[in-house]
Scaffold this active site. Sequence first.
Site, PDB file in Angstrom:
ATOM      1  N   ASP A  59      38.109  41.976  32.631  1.00  0.00           N
ATOM      2  CA  ASP A  59      37.759  40.627  33.081  1.00  0.00           C
ATOM      3  C   ASP A  59      36.255  40.413  32.969  1.00  0.00           C
ATOM      4  O   ASP A  59      35.455  41.153  33.554  1.00  0.00           O
ATOM      5  CB  ASP A  59      38.216  40.422  34.522  1.00  0.00           C
ATOM      6  CG  ASP A  59      39.721  40.618  34.676  1.00  0.00           C
ATOM      7  OD1 ASP A  59      40.459  40.231  33.754  1.00  0.00           O
ATOM      8  OD2 ASP A  59      40.146  41.168  35.708  1.00  0.00           O
ATOM      9  N   ASP A  61      35.396  47.256  30.542  1.00  0.00           N
ATOM     10  CA  ASP A  61      36.004  46.461  31.595  1.00  0.00           C
ATOM     11  C   ASP A  61      36.756  45.316  30.914  1.00  0.00           C
ATOM     12  O   ASP A  61      36.439  44.945  29.787  1.00  0.00           O
ATOM     13  CB  ASP A  61      34.918  45.931  32.531  1.00  0.00           C
ATOM     14  CG  ASP A  61      35.493  45.123  33.671  1.00  0.00           C
ATOM     15  OD1 ASP A  61      36.512  45.554  34.234  1.00  0.00           O
ATOM     16  OD2 ASP A  61      34.929  44.065  33.989  1.00  0.00           O
TER      17      ASP A  61
END
Length: 320
Positions: free
Chosen positions: A142, A140
């Site tokens: 963020d 991922d």
Amino acid sequence: LARMERFFLEKRAECLLFAHPNAHPYDSDLIVTDRENRVTGFDSKHNVRTGWQDNLVNAGIYILSRDMLRRVPEVKKTDFEKEILAPMAAAGEAIYAYRSPEYVKDVGTVDRIRAAEEEWKSGFPAKRNLEFPQRAVFLDRDGVINRYNGFVRTPDELELLPEAAEGLRRLNSSAYLTIVVSNQPVVARGETSEAELATIFNKMKTLLGREGAFVDDVFYCPHHPDSGFPGEVKELKIDCDCRKPKTGMLRRAAERYHLDLSACYLVGDTTGDIQCGKNAGVRTVLVKTGEAGRDGKYAVTPDLVADDLAAAATKILEEQ
């Protein structure tokens, strides 16, 4: 090479360049491409670079149409990239970049050739051959690579986490590909265009490259199922198959890179990330940066928990 040739024929290219990310884009010639991997320009390592660049390096391996030979002067010493390819790219001719995570190394310094010698002895280059099933760490963005302060809508809002480059350097030196899989509903909501999003990702790649780290590829979901946002993009307001915790991004990466998902990991900071990993059949790592699982959307338990991406990389490599 056979895979590269198929791409060349599929694109009806005049010239195809072997392109790859590396750990030192700051002293490498970079390629500028569009979304179809058509080459639109070149950024020489001798340029004074401003802005943010994709980490896409010209390895100097080409497939050329026979007609390309007519462009080369018979008796004049020629800078192939500068004098032939760059004008062709500027004119919109059919030059394409073949992006590959396979083993290609610039050994133009003593340290780099020594590192390549050690990797060769270890059998690492053979493991990166896409004829064989590969393994990857899905990441991922963020809260894992950059600080989480809500949605990132402009390049100025993206700031790397201090441990992110170290974690990626460890993974870059391993048998694992590093592939970003990121929900980006800001595109569907009309808060960021896909061109602006590309610049944000390029900032991430540039900052990582300055610290000797890279990602092999980026997949993102631009969709969002809910309507009612000012300026939203109607055609992107759909219930897609790629928005995590659905597995579309992982499955497309698996197809592109011949991944054995059962040998892969997903590192995320939310329960949605962990649920996505479970749905795809990969092992999961929850990091305590970002939301640290506090979103509480899914009742799911990660396989591993780590303080940050550097610690996650260590745990993955120790486990394997």
